[in-house]
Each structure stands twice: as structure tokens, then as C-alpha cells.
Write a protein that holds these residues in place. Structure first.
Motif, short mmCIF file in Angstrom:
data_model
loop_
_atom_site.label_atom_id
_atom_site.label_comp_id
_atom_site.label_asym_id
_atom_site.label_seq_id
_atom_site.Cartn_x
_atom_site.Cartn_y
_atom_site.Cartn_z
N UNK A 264 72.19 2.66 24.17
CA UNK A 264 71.66 1.34 24.52
C UNK A 264 71.04 0.63 23.31
N UNK A 265 70.99 -0.69 23.39
CA UNK A 265 70.35 -1.52 22.38
C UNK A 265 68.87 -1.15 22.27
N UNK A 266 68.35 -1.08 21.04
CA UNK A 266 66.95 -0.68 20.82
C UNK A 266 65.97 -1.63 21.49
N UNK A 267 66.24 -2.92 21.42
CA UNK A 267 65.35 -3.89 22.06
C UNK A 267 65.32 -3.71 23.57
N UNK A 268 66.46 -3.39 24.14
CA UNK A 268 66.54 -3.14 25.58
C UNK A 268 65.68 -1.94 25.95
N UNK A 269 65.72 -0.90 25.14
CA UNK A 269 64.93 0.30 25.40
C UNK A 269 63.43 -0.03 25.35
N UNK A 270 63.02 -0.81 24.36
CA UNK A 270 61.61 -1.18 24.25
C UNK A 270 61.19 -2.02 25.46
N UNK A 271 62.01 -2.99 25.83
CA UNK A 271 61.68 -3.83 26.99
C UNK A 271 61.59 -3.00 28.26
N UNK A 272 62.48 -2.04 28.43
CA UNK A 272 62.43 -1.17 29.61
C UNK A 272 61.14 -0.36 29.63
N UNK A 273 60.75 0.19 28.49
CA UNK A 273 59.52 0.98 28.43
C UNK A 273 58.28 0.12 28.69
N UNK A 274 58.26 -1.08 28.11
CA UNK A 274 57.13 -1.98 28.37
C UNK A 274 57.04 -2.34 29.85
N UNK A 275 58.17 -2.65 30.45
CA UNK A 275 58.19 -3.01 31.87
C UNK A 275 57.70 -1.85 32.72
#
Length: 157
Positions: A55-66
Motif C-alpha cells: 500500500x501507499x505510505x500516505x494511505x497507511x499513515x492516514x489509516x493509522x491516524x483514523x
């Protein structure tokens, strides 16, 4: 998608005398702040597209933040590629309690289900469970004992 056109704003900043490295820094910090603001103060849910082997790194960060903010996290993946013998990284898929939606038409229902689910204690629950597992790995002497303990304490819904 990010609220402004990067190249246009970057050009304007450089015309104002900003160096390219400063421009990139301003743009990157702005995009990060805007994305985090939208996710944490505006969105009720995050739909995470993890198609592809990684997965895209930004997507992973957004998922973790959410997830940390107790927002609904829905993972979409129709692609069979995955890095771990056909499975995606549990550090990502556990953010949606191992629920992965494979059909795009099912996303609205998946989001609605997640919005209805109580996630308020998710972070605390995972921290408590992690502490218990860490203690067990220190105290239990064999793999068989640890396996039995994990089977007893970790829910496999």
C-alpha cells in the motif's frame, strides 16, 4: 484532492523569493496539516485502498491516524498481491479488525457498518492486550505454552 494545486502554489512561492527547498518544505507541511485536519476534524470514516503488493505510505499513515482517533476504517482490496505469503500486513489489516472489502459496490454498506460499530475502546483494548502478550512472552517458557495463552486471550472473531 489536497485542496490546492501544488505546482501552482509552488511557483508562486518561488516567485516571492522562496528557495526550492523551502518551497517543498512549506508545501509538504501544508499538505500534511491539511490532510490530517480533513481526516481528524471533518471525516467520519477513512476508506483505504490497498490494491497492489504494498500500500501507499500516505494511505497507511492516514489509516493509522483514523484508527487511533476511533474513526471508522474500511479497507478495500480486490488485488490478490500481498507481501506475506498472500496475506497483507496485519499492522494494516487489524486497523479494520481484519475486515477487507473486495467489491467496490460493497463499500457503502461496509462504511455504514463501521460507522455503527463502537470503536471507542479499540486503542485501549489493543494496548491492554499487547501488554498482556508482552508479559506472557517474558514469563512463559515454551512455544506451546505461549500458543495456548494466545489462543485463550486473543479473540479470533
Amino acid at each position: 484532492r489536497d485542496g490546492f494545486e501544488l505546482s501552482e502554489v509552488g511557483s508562486m512561492l518561488e516567485k516571492r523569493g522562496m528557495k526550492p527547498t523551502q518551497t517543498r518544505s512549506v508545501l509538504h507541511r501544508s499538505i500534511f496539516a491539511l490532510d490530517v485536519y480533513h481526516l481528524l476534524n471533518w471525516a467520519e470514516a477513512a476508506v483505504i485502498n490497498i490494491n497492489g503488493r504494498v500500500p501507499d505510505e500516505g494511505t497507511v499513515v492516514e489509516a493509522a491516524l483514523a484508527w487511533h482517533a476511533a474513526k471508522a476504517v474500511v479497507i478495500y482490496k480486490k488485488d490478490d498481491r500481498a507481501p506475506f505469503t498472500g496475506e497483507d500486513n496485519p499492522m494494516l489489516t487489524c486497523l479494520s479488525d481484519l475486515r477487507v472489502t473486495a467489491e467496490i459496490g460493497e463499500l457503502p454498506a461496509a462504511v455504514e457498518r463501521e460507522l455503527q460499530r463502537d470503536r471507542s475502546g479499540s486503542v485501549k483494548h489493543v494496548l491492554t492486550l499487547g501488554k498482556e502478550i508482552a508479559q506472557a512472552t517474558r514469563e512463559l517458557t515454551g512455544t506451546q505454552e505461549l500458543s495456548r495463552h494466545l489462543a485463550d486471550c486473543v479473540s479470533a472473531d
